[in-house]
Every structure is written in structure tokens, then in C-alpha cells.
Design a protein around this motif. Structure first.
Motif, PDB file in Angstrom:
ATOM      1  N   ALA A   6       0.825  -1.204   0.000  1.00  0.00           N
ATOM      2  CA  ALA A   6       0.000   0.000   0.000  1.00  0.00           C
ATOM      3  C   ALA A   6       0.856   1.249   0.000  1.00  0.00           C
ATOM      4  CB  ALA A   6      -0.896  -0.022   1.232  1.00  0.00           C
ATOM      5  N   LEU A   7       1.886   1.224   0.830  1.00  0.00           N
ATOM      6  CA  LEU A   7       2.780   2.369   0.900  1.00  0.00           C
ATOM      7  C   LEU A   7       3.472   2.588  -0.431  1.00  0.00           C
ATOM      8  CD1 LEU A   7       4.356   2.132   4.419  1.00  0.00           C
ATOM      9  CD2 LEU A   7       2.937   3.947   3.483  1.00  0.00           C
ATOM     10  N   LEU A   8       3.852   1.462  -1.038  1.00  0.00           N
ATOM     11  CA  LEU A   8       4.528   1.557  -2.326  1.00  0.00           C
ATOM     12  C   LEU A   8       3.612   2.227  -3.347  1.00  0.00           C
ATOM     13  CD1 LEU A   8       6.948   0.653  -4.114  1.00  0.00           C
ATOM     14  CD2 LEU A   8       5.527  -1.290  -4.748  1.00  0.00           C
ATOM     15  N   LEU A   9       2.353   1.812  -3.315  1.00  0.00           N
ATOM     16  CA  LEU A   9       1.405   2.386  -4.269  1.00  0.00           C
ATOM     17  C   LEU A   9       1.251   3.879  -4.037  1.00  0.00           C
ATOM     18  CD1 LEU A   9      -0.747   2.195  -6.414  1.00  0.00           C
ATOM     19  CD2 LEU A   9      -2.371   1.579  -4.666  1.00  0.00           C
ATOM     20  N   LEU A  10       1.084   4.230  -2.764  1.00  0.00           N
ATOM     21  CA  LEU A  10       0.918   5.648  -2.450  1.00  0.00           C
ATOM     22  C   LEU A  10       2.121   6.437  -2.939  1.00  0.00           C
ATOM     23  CD1 LEU A  10      -0.659   5.834   1.073  1.00  0.00           C
ATOM     24  CD2 LEU A  10      -1.519   6.800  -1.038  1.00  0.00           C
ATOM     25  N   ARG A  11       3.293   5.872  -2.676  1.00  0.00           N
ATOM     26  CA  ARG A  11       4.487   6.607  -3.024  1.00  0.00           C
ATOM     27  C   ARG A  11       4.596   6.743  -4.536  1.00  0.00           C
ATOM     28  NH1 ARG A  11       8.451   3.776  -0.129  1.00  0.00           N
ATOM     29  NH2 ARG A  11       9.246   2.876  -2.034  1.00  0.00           N
ATOM     30  N   LEU A  12       4.217   5.670  -5.212  1.00  0.00           N
ATOM     31  CA  LEU A  12       4.310   5.721  -6.669  1.00  0.00           C
ATOM     32  C   LEU A  12       3.329   6.734  -7.234  1.00  0.00           C
ATOM     33  CD1 LEU A  12       4.767   1.979  -7.475  1.00  0.00           C
ATOM     34  CD2 LEU A  12       6.368   3.829  -7.881  1.00  0.00           C
ATOM     35  N   LEU A  13       2.154   6.785  -6.616  1.00  0.00           N
ATOM     36  CA  LEU A  13       1.171   7.754  -7.094  1.00  0.00           C
ATOM     37  C   LEU A  13       1.665   9.163  -6.840  1.00  0.00           C
ATOM     38  CD1 LEU A  13      -2.162   6.098  -6.046  1.00  0.00           C
ATOM     39  CD2 LEU A  13      -1.294   6.417  -8.342  1.00  0.00           C
ATOM     40  N   LEU A  14       2.329   9.322  -5.701  1.00  0.00           N
ATOM     41  CA  LEU A  14       2.849  10.645  -5.387  1.00  0.00           C
ATOM     42  C   LEU A  14       3.938  11.059  -6.368  1.00  0.00           C
ATOM     43  CD1 LEU A  14       3.060  10.370  -1.536  1.00  0.00           C
ATOM     44  CD2 LEU A  14       1.742  12.028  -2.818  1.00  0.00           C
ATOM     45  N   ALA A  15       4.759  10.060  -6.722  1.00  0.00           N
ATOM     46  CA  ALA A  15       5.906  10.399  -7.551  1.00  0.00           C
ATOM     47  C   ALA A  15       5.537  10.461  -9.023  1.00  0.00           C
ATOM     48  CB  ALA A  15       7.010   9.376  -7.329  1.00  0.00           C
ATOM     49  N   ALA A  16       4.254  10.367  -9.303  1.00  0.00           N
ATOM     50  CA  ALA A  16       3.848  10.319 -10.700  1.00  0.00           C
ATOM     51  C   ALA A  16       4.297  11.575 -11.429  1.00  0.00           C
ATOM     52  CB  ALA A  16       2.344  10.189 -10.768  1.00  0.00           C
ATOM     53  N   GLY A  17       5.259  11.449 -12.233  1.00  0.00           N
ATOM     54  CA  GLY A  17       5.738  12.592 -13.013  1.00  0.00           C
ATOM     55  C   GLY A  17       5.766  12.205 -14.472  1.00  0.00           C
ATOM     56  N   PRO A  18       5.946  13.146 -15.332  1.00  0.00           N
ATOM     57  CA  PRO A  18       5.987  12.826 -16.749  1.00  0.00           C
ATOM     58  C   PRO A  18       7.350  12.280 -17.146  1.00  0.00           C
ATOM     59  CG  PRO A  18       6.329  15.133 -16.441  1.00  0.00           C
ATOM     60  CD  PRO A  18       6.206  14.544 -15.069  1.00  0.00           C
ATOM     61  N   GLY A  19       7.384  11.688 -18.261  1.00  0.00           N
ATOM     62  CA  GLY A  19       8.643  11.175 -18.768  1.00  0.00           C
ATOM     63  C   GLY A  19       9.484  12.308 -19.297  1.00  0.00           C
ATOM     64  N   PRO A  20      10.685  12.011 -19.651  1.00  0.00           N
ATOM     65  CA  PRO A  20      11.541  13.069 -20.194  1.00  0.00           C
ATOM     66  C   PRO A  20      10.981  13.570 -21.525  1.00  0.00           C
ATOM     67  CG  PRO A  20      12.561  10.925 -20.429  1.00  0.00           C
ATOM     68  CD  PRO A  20      11.341  10.709 -19.620  1.00  0.00           C
ATOM     69  N   GLY A  21      11.071  14.864 -21.705  1.00  0.00           N
ATOM     70  CA  GLY A  21      10.495  15.456 -22.910  1.00  0.00           C
ATOM     71  C   GLY A  21      11.403  15.236 -24.113  1.00  0.00           C
ATOM     72  N   ARG A  22      10.832  15.444 -25.250  1.00  0.00           N
ATOM     73  CA  ARG A  22      11.603  15.302 -26.470  1.00  0.00           C
ATOM     74  C   ARG A  22      12.410  16.573 -26.677  1.00  0.00           C
ATOM     75  NH1 ARG A  22       9.728  16.528 -32.041  1.00  0.00           N
ATOM     76  NH2 ARG A  22       8.127  17.571 -30.844  1.00  0.00           N
ATOM     77  N   ALA A  23      13.672  16.408 -26.910  1.00  0.00           N
ATOM     78  CA  ALA A  23      14.506  17.593 -27.113  1.00  0.00           C
ATOM     79  C   ALA A  23      14.191  18.192 -28.480  1.00  0.00           C
ATOM     80  CB  ALA A  23      15.967  17.200 -27.039  1.00  0.00           C
ATOM     81  N   ASP A  24      13.981  19.468 -28.482  1.00  0.00           N
ATOM     82  CA  ASP A  24      13.695  20.133 -29.755  1.00  0.00           C
ATOM     83  C   ASP A  24      14.978  20.193 -30.573  1.00  0.00           C
ATOM     84  OD1 ASP A  24      11.122  22.686 -29.705  1.00  0.00           O
ATOM     85  OD2 ASP A  24      11.073  20.528 -29.978  1.00  0.00           O
ATOM     86  N   ALA A  25      14.954  19.557 -31.692  1.00  0.00           N
ATOM     87  CA  ALA A  25      16.183  19.422 -32.473  1.00  0.00           C
ATOM     88  C   ALA A  25      16.457  20.705 -33.249  1.00  0.00           C
ATOM     89  CB  ALA A  25      16.068  18.226 -33.400  1.00  0.00           C
ATOM     90  N   GLY A  26      16.782  21.738 -32.502  1.00  0.00           N
ATOM     91  CA  GLY A  26      17.187  22.983 -33.143  1.00  0.00           C
ATOM     92  C   GLY A  26      16.104  23.643 -33.973  1.00  0.00           C
ATOM     93  N   ARG A  27      14.869  23.390 -33.645  1.00  0.00           N
ATOM     94  CA  ARG A  27      13.804  23.993 -34.439  1.00  0.00           C
ATOM     95  C   ARG A  27      13.489  25.384 -33.921  1.00  0.00           C
ATOM     96  NH1 ARG A  27       8.994  20.677 -36.703  1.00  0.00           N
ATOM     97  NH2 ARG A  27       8.558  22.840 -37.118  1.00  0.00           N
ATOM     98  N   GLU A  28      13.058  26.197 -34.838  1.00  0.00           N
ATOM     99  CA  GLU A  28      12.776  27.569 -34.465  1.00  0.00           C
ATOM    100  C   GLU A  28      11.474  27.657 -33.680  1.00  0.00           C
ATOM    101  OE1 GLU A  28      11.658  31.587 -36.709  1.00  0.00           O
ATOM    102  OE2 GLU A  28      12.763  30.134 -37.906  1.00  0.00           O
ATOM    103  N   ARG A  29      10.525  26.836 -34.065  1.00  0.00           N
ATOM    104  CA  ARG A  29       9.208  26.866 -33.438  1.00  0.00           C
ATOM    105  C   ARG A  29       9.289  26.494 -31.973  1.00  0.00           C
ATOM    106  NH1 ARG A  29       6.551  29.574 -36.695  1.00  0.00           N
ATOM    107  NH2 ARG A  29       6.244  28.784 -38.777  1.00  0.00           N
ATOM    108  N   ARG A  30       8.485  27.178 -31.181  1.00  0.00           N
ATOM    109  CA  ARG A  30       8.456  26.826 -29.784  1.00  0.00           C
ATOM    110  C   ARG A  30       7.224  26.012 -29.447  1.00  0.00           C
ATOM    111  NH1 ARG A  30       8.399  32.246 -27.584  1.00  0.00           N
ATOM    112  NH2 ARG A  30       8.374  31.383 -25.508  1.00  0.00           N
ATOM    113  N   ASP A  31       6.419  25.751 -30.439  1.00  0.00           N
ATOM    114  CA  ASP A  31       5.271  24.899 -30.160  1.00  0.00           C
ATOM    115  C   ASP A  31       5.129  23.856 -31.260  1.00  0.00           C
ATOM    116  OD1 ASP A  31       4.676  26.754 -32.021  1.00  0.00           O
ATOM    117  OD2 ASP A  31       2.893  27.526 -31.046  1.00  0.00           O
ATOM    118  N   ALA A  32       4.532  22.755 -30.904  1.00  0.00           N
ATOM    119  CA  ALA A  32       4.428  21.656 -31.860  1.00  0.00           C
ATOM    120  C   ALA A  32       3.114  20.934 -31.647  1.00  0.00           C
ATOM    121  CB  ALA A  32       5.587  20.695 -31.685  1.00  0.00           C
ATOM    122  N   LEU A  33       2.594  20.416 -32.726  1.00  0.00           N
ATOM    123  CA  LEU A  33       1.339  19.673 -32.673  1.00  0.00           C
ATOM    124  C   LEU A  33       1.590  18.266 -33.184  1.00  0.00           C
ATOM    125  CD1 LEU A  33      -1.875  19.562 -32.579  1.00  0.00           C
ATOM    126  CD2 LEU A  33      -1.761  20.173 -34.967  1.00  0.00           C
TER     127      LEU A  33
END
Lengths: 581, 495
Positions: A6-33
Motif C-alpha cells: 500500500a505504501l509503495l502504491l501511495l508513493r508511486l502515485l505521489l511520484a507520478a511525473g511525466p517522462g523526459p520530454g523530447r529535445a527540440d532538435a534545433g527547431r525555431e518553433r516553440r510549439d508543436a502539434l
């Protein structure tokens, strides 16, 4: 062992973060779809189509007085900036996802409208911001979110954790509300489509034709906004907007009883061009072989590539069509993906999901009742804990002492209980429990309630239809049958990156049970008028006769000619020569 | 009655004092003017003039080579408050003003006026200058346009934005054809460079927020006409009203605030419809290729140059020429705030406001109009509130609503007093407070008309009681009448 898990689950839920983002490969745009469509044939012969439009903006929405929007919709950006929203999840759903028959969905949502929001720690009056936010969202999406008030808002302590970048999980910054009665229709879809950079003019969104989308057994559209890491080093924040839409086409009504599907059959459109603003535009078809048999499903035209991934504990094989690859539209002008079964599918071999649940109202009469929840763990050998969140409106008075949790005939004691009793007309009941589900078991949770009498103005229109109780929420880390690799979440298709995958052995699942429909003692609403009419008539009749009695004047009247008897007597007297009377 | 008092100082330079002064300098004089809005409402304007001669420093400043230099030098010596004006009278032969120009209006609150012989001629000229720099009858009428009877207003009177506590300015780039054009605009830089200085100046008037967005696949509601001669597409003036509606659906509402939105749209026409030009009523192309919509904003059409070689690969990359675009949008912004410089007589020379985009006296001009408009709005709001209360007798006025009403009345009274004292800034602040309070009182949810049960419906519910009860009463009344008539007849019978 249970406590540790149970503690493990709670901790995992707490630590829920996103994965590493994709590095923008030198693109000028700051937004992407990035847009994706996943077609997955369901065991019952229906087909689920899931759209996802991901807009990522490498800017901090919370800072800067002047804001300049390109792909990110201005309406939502302003909202996030003005109200101090850290994370926003809104889902509007029509119908119920039948987990037992359809398997785990890519994204779950309860029937009706669901909204949960994490606010920034800088927000001082969270309730005010929440109220304002729901009103504005109600305007943007044409939904009745303005009915969200303190009677249906709860603050869950464990079930909902930030899915994005967060440095604290003080649950006082969280608000959660469900409106199970909300009906989702075209007027909600149109504003949702308007938020897409290409609208419904190009790209995958061309398929979003309201007429077809609502001619289906399940329709769920959602908006998720969250801050994510800009790159692997996570020094800066990017904002991500996911617009998702899941629709299940019924094989009887839409497929004319055939299990062969095509884009045209589902949406009555085909894909003709791509959205020029999208940096990724792909169609995935789930062609995973079932039961080790090979290639049950045949797709045409031949896919650009085949992708294998482990999604929700299952090894999946996807046929991928990359709309941006120039070869795709060269051979034919439009893309109409077709799915054909090579041989008839044996429906008796339907795979049963590891975790599924069921809920119903028990009891009889209009005074008391019972809410029963059945949670199934079909995993052959592993037990796992699950967090159950139950929100019950105040007019069903729960008796917590009647709460029983029974697994395999024995009482199952929850390792964590958070209960907040309701206050009449102020706030609902909130019950959160962490329950351990033994392997291959059914857990039955029952709690009794009493139905309250409402004031006559508190009944909604058509009160005899019943009152809805929102779905209960199950959150669990389900052990997976297949071992998972630690994949690059940004590269994997669809939804693997919204919910965190903790490690290789389990995956996160959020399930919603059926909403309940409970009858409350309902008065006869025409009664007051009937009573008024009846009383008035009685009063009027009494008054009339009494008034008559009081105002009538009685006076003695001298008979002028007398009755028949007298006249007869006079005639006789005349004969006798006697003076008349 | 509202009285607008403008404190004015008239400074006579050496050699410009008219011969027919009634008194020796310095002396005071008052000129009054009545601006009637409708039959019942009129605004009295009062110019309190103080005549004096120059000080030594001013004399030195006036000796500058050009009017601009003189204005800048004089500004150092002035201690002007909002709404007050200083006029420097220069001799008729002065070379400070160019040939044919009699009045020079500077960047601040002062003007140079060429002496015109007699005092009466000078005063007429001064009055003209004062009106340009503060308010004219038409600017007051435009501010009170809700009260002016229809037909008496010019077509431009309803163009000005309503006075509000804040405005939202949204720049939108419409790219209906992203397949052919990738349009980039440096809006952030342009806003900082051109819009920010103006808004900083205007921040005294209201709060401003600026944002921008790019909308793809947003098309105009009108299909332009192809013109063979010029091989271009034309939008005629009469079709412009139909352009905005379909676009507006995409603009998105300002959900997060209640302020009015000013939209400035830059439209890059589709490849199949370019070049696109706007025609005016006479069929001539409009030079700026832009138009504005009253109280809404402006639209500019930005044509993309077709590449020399037709084989150029699509999409075409376009970088918007921001100075050209912002010039048009800023002109439209000024127009929407009622700051057009077109109605000035030809003998006037107005100094360009430079980087700030707005002269001090133009700000005053705006403040005068907005103060008058706010006062009018408050009185309208409170009047309709009073009418509502008259209509529903049993309406409940909560204490906070009542206190808002009292505050609104007190503020509006103080605004009127401040105006008649010539304290423009204080008057404007008071009028703003009055508007806030009165709106808060008026839009209080407890005053919702529908919350109260109309009396006629109550009566309808009790009809089953009243009707049967009325029958015996009426019958007995009829009986009484009959009996009294009989009793009156009886004595005559006796006779």
C-alpha cells in the motif's frame, strides 16, 4: 506485506511525473502539434477509435503580461494564466465504457462531465478560483459545468495526483467534481474542435463528423493541460495540451452486423490531406495477435510500418500509417484504412481484464438502500492494492458503520480510510479507501444509506427519473502479465505517457464504475396547486353559505291569497253562505 | 447640470499684446458655452482664462528657432495638471510658426497661437484651440451618444469605444491557407515597440492587456470578386459588414475577463484569392487595404507577393512587415478611442506625438469624454435600478447593495463637483468609482427580476378562492341596490 504494498502504491502515485520530454532538435518553433488516431477492434466486434491531439508549447504560461499564442488555444492559455491553474483535466462522456467486455481503454472517463484541477500554490482562495474556472469552462465548452458547486466538489487525498510536473502534492490545491447527469452532444464537440489549430479542416480532425460520432455506443472527449519538462534536464517548463476523443462504434448499428471496419464506414469520410501544422500525424491500427495465433486481422492498404509496444501490460502490435510520409498519398488520393478478419473470431475466448468493477444499488423501498461495489482481480497469482474513491451526494445519508468489505468470504480490512461526512446542502460524502485485492478474487463492498427528503424546490426537472450518483473511481497499479521494457515514452503511441509507468512489472490503471440512478421519495408536484384549489373551493362554499346566512333578512310575509286548501275552503264556505276566511 | 471647467492660461509674448485689452495684465476672464445633448440634457463648458505676460525664462524659450524646440523648452517651465491648458501668444510676424499656420499644438498641454490683431479675434482663435485640446461639442455628444436622439449624430459618433475600466487588445493573424503560406510575425517585438508606449500613456484611462494569436483556416465570410483588368481580387465596401461574423466565431471569447475586446486582425488571403484589395464606395482601392468596425476593431489585408518563379516550393515563407501593419493598427486604435486628428482646421499644426503615440492633451481629450460618459452611465444605471424597484414593490435590497448605491451617488456627485472645479483627474477617478459601484449594485444577483413573483400570477392562483367568494357578495350587493331602489319608490307610492 499488504501495508508495504500500500505504501509503495501511495508513493508511486505521489511520484507520478511525466517522462523526459523530447529535445527540440534545433527547431525555431516553440510549439508543436502531434496528432494520432488509434483504431482498436474490440473483442465484442465493436471498434474503438481514439484521437489524440497533443499541443506542446515551450513557454511558461504563468509568467509574462503579454502573451502570444500560435498553436496553443488562446482561450485555454488565458484561463491557465489568469486563474493559476497548474493542471486541468476535463472529460465529457456520453455512454459507459464496458471494461469487462471491451478491455482496458486507453483513457477512462466517467459518464457525464468530470473536471479535476490542481491549482498553483500561489492561489490563495482555491474555492473561488475553482468556481470561476468551472463557470468559464462551462462557457467555453457549452457544458453545464456551472452546476459545479460545493455540493458536488470533493478534495480527494490519494486518488488524484498531478500527472504533470509538480513539486508539491498538497491536496488542498486539488478540486474534483463529477456531473453524472450531463448529456454530451454536438454543442460540446464544436468548441472542442475549435481549439484544434487546424480546426476540422485538415488532418485527422476531418474525420470528426458529429453526425457519426454521436451515432455510437460511447463517446468521450477530454482536455488535459499540464506542465511538463522541456527536456531531459528538466530545467524549464513546457505546457502540454492533450485533446483526446474516444468513440466506440457499435457493430450492429454502425457496422451492419459485420466486423469488417473501414474509416469510411466509421466516419463516412476518408483522410485526404494532413494538417500542415502537425509535426506528426499517424494512424495506428491495433493488429495484436490474440492467443499466440498469428495475423487474425488484415489491414489494407499496407501500413507504412509496424510498431510493437507494451501497453497496459499487454504486448501490442500496431500497423502504423504515417500521413506525413510522402509515399502515402502518392499511390491514392485518399486513405481509407480497412480492417478485415481472416476468419471468424471466437467470441467465447474474450480476454478478461485483470481489474474490473461493477456497482449497483441494492435494497427496496424508498427509505433505505445499499450501494454495492464488486471489484474483480483476475490475475492468477498476484495480489495488488487499489484505491477506491466514492463520492455520494448528501441526500443519500451513508452509514459508515455498515461498511463491509468482503473478499473470499472473509472480511478485508482497508489499510487506509479517509472519510468526510456530508453536510446537508453543503458538501457530499467522500470515502477513500486503500483495499488489498488478493489474487483471483472478488471483493464486495457494501454500505447502507438512508434517502433524505428534499425541499420541494430542490428537485430537478423530471425527479421521477431518479438521482444520479457519480461513478466511483478505482486507481491501481496493476501487475502486468508481460514484462515491460522501459520504453521512451515520447516515442510510444498515444497514452502511455499521460499516466506514469512506474517500473516494468506493473502499470497504472484508473477505472470508473457505472453511475448509479437512485430514486428518492418524490412528492406529487401538482399537489400544492390541487390543495390550493380544493381548500379554496371548500372555504368559498363555507364562506358563501355563512355569508348568506348572515346577510339574509328574515321578515314575516303576509300571505296574500293563501294556499289551495284555503281557496277550496272558501269555495265551500261560499256555497254554505258563510263569510270566507 | 454638469459643468466642465477648463483652467486656461494665456501668456502674451513680447510684442503680441493686443491694443484693446480691457484691463492691464494680469487679469482673469471667463467664457462659457452650452452644449445641448437633447431637450433635457445639456452640458455647460466654462473656460477660466488667466491672462498674463511672459516671464523671462519663457521669453527665452520662445526665442527658439522652431516651434518644436520652443515647445520642448517651455515644457520644462510648465507645471500643468491634467486638463489645464497654456497658450502662448506670439506676435503676428513671428517666424516661430510656419507660413499660413496660426496655431501650433505641442506634444504636451500647451499651444503657440499667433496674435490676430484685436482681442476679440484672438479670443475666437483661443476658443478654437481650447476646444481641439479639450473637448468639442461633437466629442461630448459622442460620449453621450446613448442620449442623443437618432439621426442627430454623425456616422462616426458611435465609433468610439464605450468607457470601461479596462480593455483587452487582441492581435490575430489569420492564415486561411497554411498549406501555401507559413506566415511569421514578430508580434512580441512589435507590441513592445509600438503598442506598449501608447498603452503606458493610456494606462491612466484604463487597464489594458494585450495578447495575440494565430488562427489557421479562418476565412472571411465573403468570396471576393475577381477583377480581370488588374488581375486581382476585390472586396467591395458594402460586403465588408459580412466579413467579420464568420471570423469572430474563431476569435474566441475573452472568458477570463469582463472587459471589452478590441480585435485587430491581419488577414493573409489564400493563394487562390490573392492579391486581395478593398474597394471604397467609389470603387477605388483603399490605400492601407484595411478597414475598421466601430467599437469592435480593425481588419487589415496583407497580400503576399507572388514569387517570381511559379515553381517556387510551397509553403511560401512570409515574414510580416510589422512596422507597416502596426502603423495601420495604431491609427485604428486612435480612431476607436476617438482621437482622430482629421477634424482640425487647416491653419492648425499638430505636433506628431512621436514615440509615445499620444500627446498629453489627447489624453485629456479622452479623459474629458470618458468622465462625462461615466457620469451619464451611472445616472442611467441608477435610474433603471430605481425603475425596477418601483415596478417590484417587495424586492429585497440587501445592505451591501444599498451601500453600493450610496457610494455610487456620492462618487458621482463628487465627480460633478470636481469637474466644476477643473480637477479633471480627480473627477475621472471619482466617476470610475461611481461606475464600478453602480454596476455592482445593478448586477447584484439578488436583484434578479425573475426571482420575484409577479402579483398577477399570485392572483391567478387564488382565483378558485376569489371567484366563488365573490359570487354571494356580488349577489347581495345587487340585492341591496334593488332594495334601496324599492325603498325609495315606496314613499312616492304613499303619496
Amino acid at each position: 506485506g499488504r501495508m508495504a504494498a500500500a505504501l509503495l502504491l501511495l508513493r508511486l502515485l505521489l511520484a507520478a511525473g511525466p517522462g523526459p520530454g523530447r529535445a527540440d532538435a534545433g527547431r525555431e518553433r516553440r510549439d508543436a502539434l502531434r496528432e494520432e488516431l488509434l483504431l482498436s477492434p474490440l473483442p465484442t466486434g465493436d471498434v474503438a477509435a481514439t484521437f489524440q491531439f497533443r499541443t506542446r508549447w515551450d513557454a511558461d504560461l504563468q509568467r509574462g503580461a503579454v502573451s502570444h499564442y500560435r498553436l496553443f488555444p488562446k482561450a485555454l492559455g488565458r484561463l491557465v494564466a489568469a486563474l493559476g491553474v497548474r493542471e486541468l483535466h476535463l472529460a465529457l462522456t456520453q455512454g459507459f465504457w464496458r471494461t469487462r467486455y471491451w478491455g482496458q481503454p486507453p483513457l477512462q472517463a466517467p459518464a457525464g462531465a468530470e473536471l479535476w484541477v490542481w491549482f498553483q500554490p500561489t492561489v490563495t482562495d482555491v474555492d473561488k478560483a475553482w468556481k470561476e474556472l468551472s463557470n468559464i469552462l462551462s462557457g467555453i465548452f457549452c457544458a453545464s459545468l456551472n452546476f459545479i458547486d460545493s455540493t458536488n466538489t470533493v478534495i480527494p487525498t490519494a486518488s488524484f495526483k498531478p500527472l504533470g510536473l509538480a513539486n508539491g502534492t498538497d491536496h488542498h490545491l486539488l478540486r474534483y467534481a463529477v456531473l453524472p447527469r450531463e448529456v454530451v452532444c454536438t454543442e460540446n464537440l464544436t468548441p472542442w474542435k475549435k481549439l484544434l489549430p487546424c480546426g476540422s479542416k485538415a488532418g485527422l480532425a476531418v474525420l470528426l463528423k458529429a453526425e457519426r460520432l454521436f451515432h455510437s455506443s460511447y463517446h468521450s472527449q477530454a482536455v488535459h493541460i499540464r506542465p511538463i519538462c522541456r527536456d531531459a534536464s528538466c530545467l524549464a517548463v513546457s505546457w502540454e495540451l492533450r485533446q483526446t476523443l474516444t468513440v466506440v462504434f457499435d457493430f450492429f448499428s454502425s457496422g451492419q452486423g459485420k466486423k469488417d471496419w473501414s474509416l469510411f464506414k466509421m466516419f463516412s469520410r476518408t483522410l485526404t490531406d494532413t494538417c500542415p501544422l502537425a509535426s506528426q500525424s499517424k494512424v495506428y491500427v491495433d493488429i495484436s495477435p490474440k492467443n499466440k495465433e498469428k495475423e487474425l486481422l488484415e489491414v489494407s492498404p499496407p501500413p507504412t510500418s509496424v510498431h510493437e509496444a507494451v501497453v497496459q501490460g499487454d504486448k501490442k502490435t500496431y500497423a502504423v500509417y504515417d500521413l506525413l510520409s510522402p509515399s502515402l498519398f502518392n499511390t491514392s488520393r485518399s486513405l481509407n484504412v480497412q480492417l478485415k478478419w481472416k476468419r471468424p473470431q471466437d467470441s467465447s475466448e474474450m480476454p478478461i481484464p485483470t481489474l474490473h468493477a461493477q456497482r449497483y444499488v441494492g435494497g427496496y423501498g424508498l427509505q433505505t438502500g445499499q450501494i454495492c461495489t464488486l471489484i474483480y482481480n483476475t490475475h492468477p497469482y498476484r495480489a495488488f492494492p487499489v484505491i477506491l474513491l466514492e463520492t455520494v451526494p448528501w441526500y443519500l445519508r451513508l452509514y459508515v458503520h455498515t461498511l463491509t468489505i468482503i473478499t473470499k468470504g472473509k472480511e478485508n480490512k482497508p489499510s487506509y480510510i479517509h472519510y468526510q461526512p456530508a453536510q446537508d446542502r453543503r458538501r457530499p460524502h467522500l470515502l477513500e479507501m486503500l483495499i488489498q485485492l488478493p489474487a483471483n478474487s472478488v471483493t464486495k463492498i457494501t454500505i447502507q444509506f438512508e434517502r433524505a427528503l428534499l425541499k420541494w424546490t430542490e428537485y430537478p426537472p423530471d425527479p421521477n427519473h431518479g438521482f444520479y450518483v457519480g461513478s466511483s473511481v478505482l486507481s491501481a497499479l496493476v501487475p502486468s502479465v508481460t514484462a515491460m521494457k522501459d520504453v521512451d515514452v515520447e516515442q510510444s503511441p498515444l497514452f502511455t505517457s499521460l499516466f506514469p509507468s512506474s517500473d516494468g512489472s506493473s502499470y497504472f490503471v484508473r477505472l470508473y464504475t457505472e453511475p448509479l440512478l437512485v430514486n428518492l421519495p418524490t412528492p406529487d408536484f401538482s399537489m400544492p396547486y390541487n390543495v390550493i384549489c380544493l381548500t379554496c373551493t371548500v372555504v368559498a362554499v363555507c364562506y358563501g353559505s355563512f355569508y348568506n346566512l348572515l346577510t339574509r333578512t328574515f321578515h314575516v310575509e303576509e300571505p296574500s291569497r293563501g294556499g289551495l286548501a284555503k281557496r277550496l275552503a272558501n269555495v265551500i264556505r261560499k256555497f254554505r253562505g258563510v263569510p270566507p276566511l | 447640470q454638469v459643468q466642465l471647467v477648463v483652467p486656461m492660461t494665456v501668456v502674451f509674448g513680447p510684442g503680441s499684446v493686443p491694443g484693446d485689452l480691457p484691463k492691464p495684465l494680469p487679469f482673469r476672464d471667463v467664457q462659457e458655452m452650452e452644449i445641448s445633448v437633447n431637450l433635457r440634457t445639456s452640458v455647460k463648458s466654462r473656460y477660466e482664462m488667466r491672462y498674463r505676460s511672459t516671464t523671462g525664462q519663457e521669453e527665452a524659450a520662445l526665442a527658439a528657432a522652431t516651434a518644436r524646440e520652443a515647445d520642448a523648452a517651455l515644457h520644462q517651465l510648465q507645471d500643468t495638471t491634467l486638463g489645464s491648458l497654456i497658450m502662448y501668444v506670439v506676435p503676428e510676424t513671428s517666424s516661430l510658426l510656419p507660413q499660413g499656420i496660426n496655431v501650433y499644438v505641442g506634444k504636451h498641454r500647451s499651444a503657440l497661437v499667433r496674435a490676430g490683431g484685436s482681442l476679440a479675434a484672438l479670443q475666437a482663435r483661443l476658443r478654437e484651440v481650447a476646444q481641439v485640446m479639450s473637448f468639442t461639442a461633437s466629442s461630448i455628444a459622442a460620449a453621450l451618444s446613448d442620449r442623443v436622439p437618432d439621426g442627430q449624430l454623425g456616422p462616426d459618433a458611435r465609433r468610439n469605444l464605450k468607457s470601461s475600466l479596462g480593455y483587452e487588445i487582441t492581435f490575430s493573424l489569420l492564415n486561411p491557407d497554411p498549406k501555401s503560406h507559413t506566415v511569421d510575425w514578430d508580434i512580441e517585438g512589435a507590441v513592445n515597440r509600438y503598442v506598449k508606449p501608447v498603452l503606458d500613456k493610456l494606462s491612466l484611462v484604463a487597464n489594458f492587456s494585450v495578447d495575440s494569436q494565430i488562427l489557421y483556416y479562418a476565412v472571411l465570410g465573403v468570396t471576393p470578386r475577381y477583377d480581370k483588368e488588374s488581375s486581382s481580387f476585390l472586396l467591395s465596401a458594402h460586403s465588408l459588414p459580412h466579413v467579420i461574423n464568420p471570423v469572430e466565431a474563431r476569435l474566441g471569447s475573452s472568458a477570463a475577463s469582463l472587459y471589452p475586446v478590441l480585435n485587430f486582425l491581419l488577414y493573409v488571403p489564400e493563394r487562390s484569392h490573392s492579391p486581395l484589395y478593398i474597394q471604397d464606395k467609389d470603387g477605388a482601392p483603399v490605400g492601407t487595404n484595411a478597414f475598421h468596425s466601430p467599437r469592435w476593431g480593425g481588419i487589415m489585408i496583407y497580400n503576399v507577393e507572388t514569387p517570381a518563379s511559379p515553381q517556387a516550393s510551397l509553403p511560401l515563407h512570409v515574414d510580416v512587415d510589422m512596422p507597416r501593419v502596426m502603423e495601420v493598427f495604431l491609427a485604428q486604435l486612435r480612431l476607436l478611442f476617438g482621437l482622430s486628428r482629421e477634424e482640425v482646421p487647416p491653419e492648425f499644426l499638430l505636433e506628431s506625438p512621436g514615440n509615445e503615440g499620444l500627446a498629453d492633451w489627447e489624453l485629456d481629450h479622452l479623459l474629458w469624454a470618458h468622465t462625462v460618459e461615466n457620469i451619464a452611465t451611472v445616472s442611467t444605471t441608477l435610474t433603471s435600478l430605481a425603475q425596477l424597484l418601483d415596478k417590484i414593490g417587495n424586492i429585497v435590497i440587501k445592505d451591501d447593495v444599498a451601500s453600493e448605491v450610496y457610494r455610487a451617488v456620492a462618487s458621482v456627485q463628487s465627480a460633478v463637483t470636481k469637474l466644476s472645479l477643473g480637477h479633471l483627474h480627480a473627477a475621472f477617478q471619482a466617476s470610475k468609482e461611481a461606475v464600478t459601484s453602480s454596476e455592482r449594485a445593478f448586477f447584484d444577483p439578488s436583484l434578479l427580476h425573475l426571482l420575484y413573483f409577479p402579483d398577477d400570477q399570485k392572483f391567478a392562483i387564488y382565483i378558485p378562492l376569489f371567484l366563488p367568494m365573490a359570487v354571494p357578495i356580488l349577489l347581495s350587493l345587487a340585492k341591496i341596490v334593488r332594495e334601496t331602489r324599492l325603498r325609495k319608490k315606496e314613499p312616492t307610492k304613499m303619496d
